[in-house]
Design a protein around this motif. Structure first.
Motif, PDB file in Angstrom:
ATOM      1  N   MET A   1       0.839  -1.161   0.000  1.00  0.00           N
ATOM      2  CA  MET A   1       0.000   0.000   0.000  1.00  0.00           C
ATOM      3  C   MET A   1       0.900   1.244   0.000  1.00  0.00           C
ATOM      4  N   ILE A   2       0.645   2.171  -0.885  1.00  0.00           N
ATOM      5  CA  ILE A   2       1.405   3.414  -0.958  1.00  0.00           C
ATOM      6  C   ILE A   2       0.679   4.451  -0.097  1.00  0.00           C
ATOM      7  N   LEU A   3       1.384   4.974   0.902  1.00  0.00           N
ATOM      8  CA  LEU A   3       0.767   5.880   1.867  1.00  0.00           C
ATOM      9  C   LEU A   3       1.637   7.098   2.120  1.00  0.00           C
ATOM     10  N   ASN A   4       1.011   8.165   2.614  1.00  0.00           N
ATOM     11  CA  ASN A   4       1.812   9.266   3.142  1.00  0.00           C
ATOM     12  C   ASN A   4       2.176   8.899   4.581  1.00  0.00           C
ATOM     13  N   LEU A   5       3.073   9.644   5.181  1.00  0.00           N
ATOM     14  CA  LEU A   5       3.567   9.304   6.507  1.00  0.00           C
ATOM     15  C   LEU A   5       2.448   9.286   7.549  1.00  0.00           C
ATOM     16  N   GLU A   6       1.565  10.249   7.502  1.00  0.00           N
ATOM     17  CA  GLU A   6       0.496  10.337   8.503  1.00  0.00           C
ATOM     18  C   GLU A   6      -0.402   9.092   8.467  1.00  0.00           C
ATOM     19  N   ASP A   7      -0.800   8.684   7.278  1.00  0.00           N
ATOM     20  CA  ASP A   7      -1.646   7.492   7.155  1.00  0.00           C
ATOM     21  C   ASP A   7      -0.895   6.234   7.566  1.00  0.00           C
ATOM     22  N   LEU A   9       1.533   6.012   9.796  1.00  0.00           N
ATOM     23  CA  LEU A   9       1.628   5.997  11.253  1.00  0.00           C
ATOM     24  C   LEU A   9       0.311   5.581  11.896  1.00  0.00           C
ATOM     25  N   ARG A  10      -0.791   6.019  11.324  1.00  0.00           N
ATOM     26  CA  ARG A  10      -2.115   5.659  11.845  1.00  0.00           C
ATOM     27  C   ARG A  10      -2.336   4.140  11.737  1.00  0.00           C
ATOM     28  N   ILE A  11      -1.977   3.558  10.599  1.00  0.00           N
ATOM     29  CA  ILE A  11      -2.124   2.116  10.404  1.00  0.00           C
ATOM     30  C   ILE A  11      -1.191   1.343  11.338  1.00  0.00           C
ATOM     31  N   LEU A  12       0.038   1.820  11.490  1.00  0.00           N
ATOM     32  CA  LEU A  12       1.004   1.122  12.330  1.00  0.00           C
ATOM     33  C   LEU A  12       0.608   1.112  13.803  1.00  0.00           C
ATOM     34  N   GLU A  13      -0.136   2.108  14.247  1.00  0.00           N
ATOM     35  CA  GLU A  13      -0.575   2.163  15.646  1.00  0.00           C
ATOM     36  C   GLU A  13      -1.206   0.856  16.088  1.00  0.00           C
ATOM     37  N   SER A  14      -2.068   0.314  15.253  1.00  0.00           N
ATOM     38  CA  SER A  14      -2.742  -0.938  15.626  1.00  0.00           C
ATOM     39  C   SER A  14      -2.057  -2.163  15.041  1.00  0.00           C
ATOM     40  N   GLU A  15      -1.487  -2.040  13.865  1.00  0.00           N
ATOM     41  CA  GLU A  15      -0.955  -3.218  13.171  1.00  0.00           C
ATOM     42  C   GLU A  15       0.373  -3.711  13.727  1.00  0.00           C
ATOM     43  N   ARG A  16       1.152  -2.845  14.336  1.00  0.00           N
ATOM     44  CA  ARG A  16       2.498  -3.249  14.737  1.00  0.00           C
ATOM     45  C   ARG A  16       2.541  -4.002  16.050  1.00  0.00           C
ATOM     46  N   LYS A  17       1.475  -4.028  16.809  1.00  0.00           N
ATOM     47  CA  LYS A  17       1.465  -4.693  18.117  1.00  0.00           C
ATOM     48  C   LYS A  17       1.875  -6.161  17.978  1.00  0.00           C
ATOM     49  N   GLY A  18       2.967  -6.499  18.659  1.00  0.00           N
ATOM     50  CA  GLY A  18       3.456  -7.875  18.626  1.00  0.00           C
ATOM     51  C   GLY A  18       4.200  -8.253  17.359  1.00  0.00           C
ATOM     52  N   LYS A  19       4.413  -7.306  16.469  1.00  0.00           N
ATOM     53  CA  LYS A  19       5.101  -7.580  15.205  1.00  0.00           C
ATOM     54  C   LYS A  19       6.397  -6.775  15.118  1.00  0.00           C
ATOM     55  N   VAL A  20       7.309  -7.266  14.308  1.00  0.00           N
ATOM     56  CA  VAL A  20       8.587  -6.593  14.082  1.00  0.00           C
ATOM     57  C   VAL A  20       8.472  -5.753  12.816  1.00  0.00           C
ATOM     58  N   VAL A  21       8.694  -4.442  12.960  1.00  0.00           N
ATOM     59  CA  VAL A  21       8.618  -3.508  11.843  1.00  0.00           C
ATOM     60  C   VAL A  21      10.022  -3.291  11.277  1.00  0.00           C
ATOM     61  N   VAL A  22      10.147  -3.528   9.985  1.00  0.00           N
ATOM     62  CA  VAL A  22      11.423  -3.378   9.275  1.00  0.00           C
ATOM     63  C   VAL A  22      11.304  -2.182   8.337  1.00  0.00           C
TER      64      VAL A  22
END
Length: 157
Positions: A1-7, A9-22
């Motif tokens: 998904m191609i996103l701007n930084l604000e969008d 960050l909003r998605i990562l707030e919930s999606e990153r829980k328990g996951k490793v972000v690279v």
């Protein structure tokens, strides 16, 4: 998904829980096997791969007025459709420092040609317990080499 930084960050707030972000970044102009290999290895370090792509203007400042060859919206589209990539964000600055500070990835990835002391954001990522991975190159290819091959084969003189 191609996103701007604000969008993103909003998605990562919930999606990153328990996951490793690279996180990794680059120009990705004239996509080639080296890019695909690199991104596949980057994804192996975690669960969510974010690829930051230099904007056209950013590339012109870094590589000169004749680059990029492929416009940013097309480069983002191609990278976004590679299997290992989860999110793409385009950045205007010469470095991804602002993005790295905002995203706070667990793993920052660059090619092995980068000395760890020269990797933008490395000190910041390590300061909160993240890690930096340097990926060896599987293929001896680059956009610059492709351009030189085309010029030497198809241009006279």
């Amino acid at each position: 998904m191609i996103l701007n930084l604000e969008d993103l960050l909003r998605i990562l707030e919930s999606e990153r829980k328990g996951k490793v972000v690279v996180f990794t970044n680059g120009c990705f102009d004239i996509l080639h096997a080296g890019h695909v290999s690199y991104l596949t290895k980057a994804k192996s370090f975690g669960d969510i791969l974010i690829v930051a792509i230099n904007s056209d203007e950013s590339i012109r400042r870094i590589k000169g007025p004749k680059r990029p060859i492929i416009p940013q919206h097309m480069r983002a589209y191609v990278v976004n459709n590679l299997k290992p990539v989860d999110y793409v964000v385009i950045f205007e600055e010469d470095t991804p420092e602002k993005l790295i500070r905002a995203i706070r990835p667990d793993v920052l990835v660059k090619g092995e040609d980068w000395d760890i002391h020269n990797i933008v954001g490395a000190d910041f990522v390590m300061s909160y317990g993240g890690r930096v991975e340097r990926v060896p190159f599987e293929f001896d290819i680059s956009t610059s080499k492709i351009i030189q091959t085309v010029l030497s084969r198809f241009c006279e003189g």
